[in-house]
Design a protein around this motif. Sequence first.
Motif, PDB file in Angstrom:
ATOM      1  N   MET A  98       1.166  -1.437  -0.542  1.00  0.00           N
ATOM      2  CA  MET A  98      -0.084   0.132  -0.224  1.00  0.00           C
ATOM      3  C   MET A  98       1.053   1.367  -0.108  1.00  0.00           C
ATOM      4  O   MET A  98       0.569   2.153  -0.842  1.00  0.00           O
ATOM      5  CB  MET A  98      -1.042  -0.253   1.327  1.00  0.00           C
ATOM      6  CG  MET A  98      -1.933  -0.650   0.541  1.00  0.00           C
ATOM      7  SD  MET A  98      -3.125  -1.642   3.220  1.00  0.00           S
ATOM      8  CE  MET A  98      -4.443   0.280   2.540  1.00  0.00           C
ATOM      9  N   THR A  99       1.759   1.433   0.683  1.00  0.00           N
ATOM     10  CA  THR A  99       2.311   2.169   0.584  1.00  0.00           C
ATOM     11  C   THR A  99       3.804   2.892  -0.769  1.00  0.00           C
ATOM     12  O   THR A  99       3.423   3.982  -1.066  1.00  0.00           O
ATOM     13  CB  THR A  99       3.826   2.682   2.067  1.00  0.00           C
ATOM     14  OG1 THR A  99       3.239   1.756   3.100  1.00  0.00           O
ATOM     15  CG2 THR A  99       4.944   3.405   1.858  1.00  0.00           C
ATOM     16  N   ALA A 100       3.548   1.161  -1.497  1.00  0.00           N
ATOM     17  CA  ALA A 100       4.741   1.693  -2.630  1.00  0.00           C
ATOM     18  C   ALA A 100       3.458   1.904  -3.604  1.00  0.00           C
ATOM     19  O   ALA A 100       3.756   2.912  -4.354  1.00  0.00           O
ATOM     20  CB  ALA A 100       4.814   0.451  -3.132  1.00  0.00           C
ATOM     21  N   LEU A 101       1.956   1.648  -3.136  1.00  0.00           N
ATOM     22  CA  LEU A 101       1.001   2.277  -4.337  1.00  0.00           C
ATOM     23  C   LEU A 101       0.911   3.693  -4.369  1.00  0.00           C
ATOM     24  O   LEU A 101       0.632   4.390  -4.817  1.00  0.00           O
ATOM     25  CB  LEU A 101      -0.070   1.524  -4.492  1.00  0.00           C
ATOM     26  CG  LEU A 101      -1.538   1.663  -5.251  1.00  0.00           C
ATOM     27  CD1 LEU A 101      -1.507   1.318  -6.471  1.00  0.00           C
ATOM     28  CD2 LEU A 101      -2.508   0.592  -4.908  1.00  0.00           C
ATOM     29  N   VAL A 102       0.509   3.902  -2.890  1.00  0.00           N
ATOM     30  CA  VAL A 102       0.168   5.280  -3.256  1.00  0.00           C
ATOM     31  C   VAL A 102       2.089   5.933  -3.084  1.00  0.00           C
ATOM     32  O   VAL A 102       1.307   7.462  -4.004  1.00  0.00           O
ATOM     33  CB  VAL A 102      -0.179   6.018  -1.325  1.00  0.00           C
ATOM     34  CG1 VAL A 102       0.011   7.256  -0.591  1.00  0.00           C
ATOM     35  CG2 VAL A 102      -1.210   5.342  -0.559  1.00  0.00           C
ATOM     36  N   PHE A 103       2.836   5.969  -3.160  1.00  0.00           N
ATOM     37  CA  PHE A 103       3.708   6.899  -2.996  1.00  0.00           C
ATOM     38  C   PHE A 103       4.227   6.524  -4.767  1.00  0.00           C
ATOM     39  O   PHE A 103       4.212   8.472  -5.549  1.00  0.00           O
ATOM     40  CB  PHE A 103       5.596   6.343  -2.713  1.00  0.00           C
ATOM     41  CG  PHE A 103       6.230   7.117  -3.229  1.00  0.00           C
ATOM     42  CD1 PHE A 103       7.219   8.294  -2.995  1.00  0.00           C
ATOM     43  CD2 PHE A 103       6.973   6.485  -4.611  1.00  0.00           C
ATOM     44  CE1 PHE A 103       7.940   8.997  -3.143  1.00  0.00           C
ATOM     45  CE2 PHE A 103       7.852   7.037  -4.307  1.00  0.00           C
ATOM     46  CZ  PHE A 103       8.510   8.206  -4.288  1.00  0.00           C
ATOM     47  N   PHE A 104       3.888   6.192  -5.277  1.00  0.00           N
ATOM     48  CA  PHE A 104       3.998   5.667  -7.228  1.00  0.00           C
ATOM     49  C   PHE A 104       2.762   6.603  -7.512  1.00  0.00           C
ATOM     50  O   PHE A 104       2.825   7.292  -8.623  1.00  0.00           O
ATOM     51  CB  PHE A 104       4.193   4.545  -7.494  1.00  0.00           C
ATOM     52  CG  PHE A 104       5.448   3.867  -6.736  1.00  0.00           C
ATOM     53  CD1 PHE A 104       6.525   4.854  -7.790  1.00  0.00           C
ATOM     54  CD2 PHE A 104       5.834   2.830  -6.337  1.00  0.00           C
ATOM     55  CE1 PHE A 104       7.785   3.884  -7.670  1.00  0.00           C
ATOM     56  CE2 PHE A 104       6.996   2.086  -6.128  1.00  0.00           C
ATOM     57  CZ  PHE A 104       7.992   2.869  -7.467  1.00  0.00           C
ATOM     58  N   GLY A 105       0.846   6.211  -6.762  1.00  0.00           N
ATOM     59  CA  GLY A 105       0.366   6.872  -7.506  1.00  0.00           C
ATOM     60  C   GLY A 105       0.456   8.299  -7.266  1.00  0.00           C
ATOM     61  O   GLY A 105       0.260   9.139  -8.255  1.00  0.00           O
ATOM     62  N   LEU A 106       0.551   8.871  -6.346  1.00  0.00           N
ATOM     63  CA  LEU A 106       0.859  10.102  -5.444  1.00  0.00           C
ATOM     64  C   LEU A 106       2.084  11.234  -6.836  1.00  0.00           C
ATOM     65  O   LEU A 106       1.959  12.250  -7.120  1.00  0.00           O
ATOM     66  CB  LEU A 106       1.162  10.605  -4.262  1.00  0.00           C
ATOM     67  CG  LEU A 106       0.205  10.280  -3.401  1.00  0.00           C
ATOM     68  CD1 LEU A 106       0.032  10.325  -1.906  1.00  0.00           C
ATOM     69  CD2 LEU A 106      -1.623  10.544  -3.935  1.00  0.00           C
ATOM     70  N   SER A 107       2.966  10.621  -6.676  1.00  0.00           N
ATOM     71  CA  SER A 107       4.322  11.317  -7.578  1.00  0.00           C
ATOM     72  C   SER A 107       3.911  11.099  -8.974  1.00  0.00           C
ATOM     73  O   SER A 107       3.798  12.263  -9.886  1.00  0.00           O
ATOM     74  CB  SER A 107       5.444  10.228  -7.210  1.00  0.00           C
ATOM     75  OG  SER A 107       5.833  10.447  -6.060  1.00  0.00           O
ATOM     76  N   ALA A 108       3.548  10.065  -9.410  1.00  0.00           N
ATOM     77  CA  ALA A 108       3.092   9.816 -11.216  1.00  0.00           C
ATOM     78  C   ALA A 108       1.905  11.023 -11.031  1.00  0.00           C
ATOM     79  O   ALA A 108       1.851  12.028 -12.562  1.00  0.00           O
ATOM     80  CB  ALA A 108       2.196   8.739 -11.450  1.00  0.00           C
TER      81      ALA A 108
END
Length: 222
Positions: A114-124
């Motif tokens: 979930m942390t990876a998903l949130v980070f990559f999603g928000l950054s993208a």
Amino acid sequence: MHEHEYALGHAQADQQAVSRVLRNTYGLLAMTLAFSGVVAYMAMQANAPYPNLIVLLVGYLGLFFLTAKLRNSVWGLVSTFALTGFMGYTLGPILNMYLGMANGGELVSTALSMTALVFFGLSAFVLVTRKDMSFLSGFITAGFFVLLGAVVANLFFEISGLQLAISAGFVLFSSACILFQTSAIIHGGERNYIMATIGLYVALYNLFISLLQLLGIFGSDD
């Protein structure tokens, strides 16, 4: 004509600076995450105890301000790894505690995903839309003091549901920090990749811990 060429050249120089900061930031972030992961694993294997509050505050704040002071020198990289290594050490005992639960492995892997998903999603989102997220500065400042007060209150008072509220608040706070920091890089508000890396690392650390706490609360049989 000359003014147009000057403006074009200035814009290209700015874009090159942004690209350089982004490249250095994500490269350093990847290395610090890997390093802190190794330190966390070593702490887990050694069954290291979680540091007390004084050691935690002195270690984190001392290394953070040292990194900020040295951010324009090569020693800033050394203090960056010292800070992220220290935070990795604090992660070891936390992971051991959760892995000791019946469904601990699932909780940790879910929180990490979930942390990876949130980070990559928000950054993208910020990198693609190039939205200016500077308006979040007020929310981040207010959120910091609200969460700080809640954490202090939680240390002295047993208030039902407060830990749940704190964890949820840190998820929102960390997400806002990721949006703000990424936007600051691409819009010229942050030109130092060491400070950008520290900002994103701390946001990721808090996001992971908060998600782990939320999953632990909701996944508890109590």
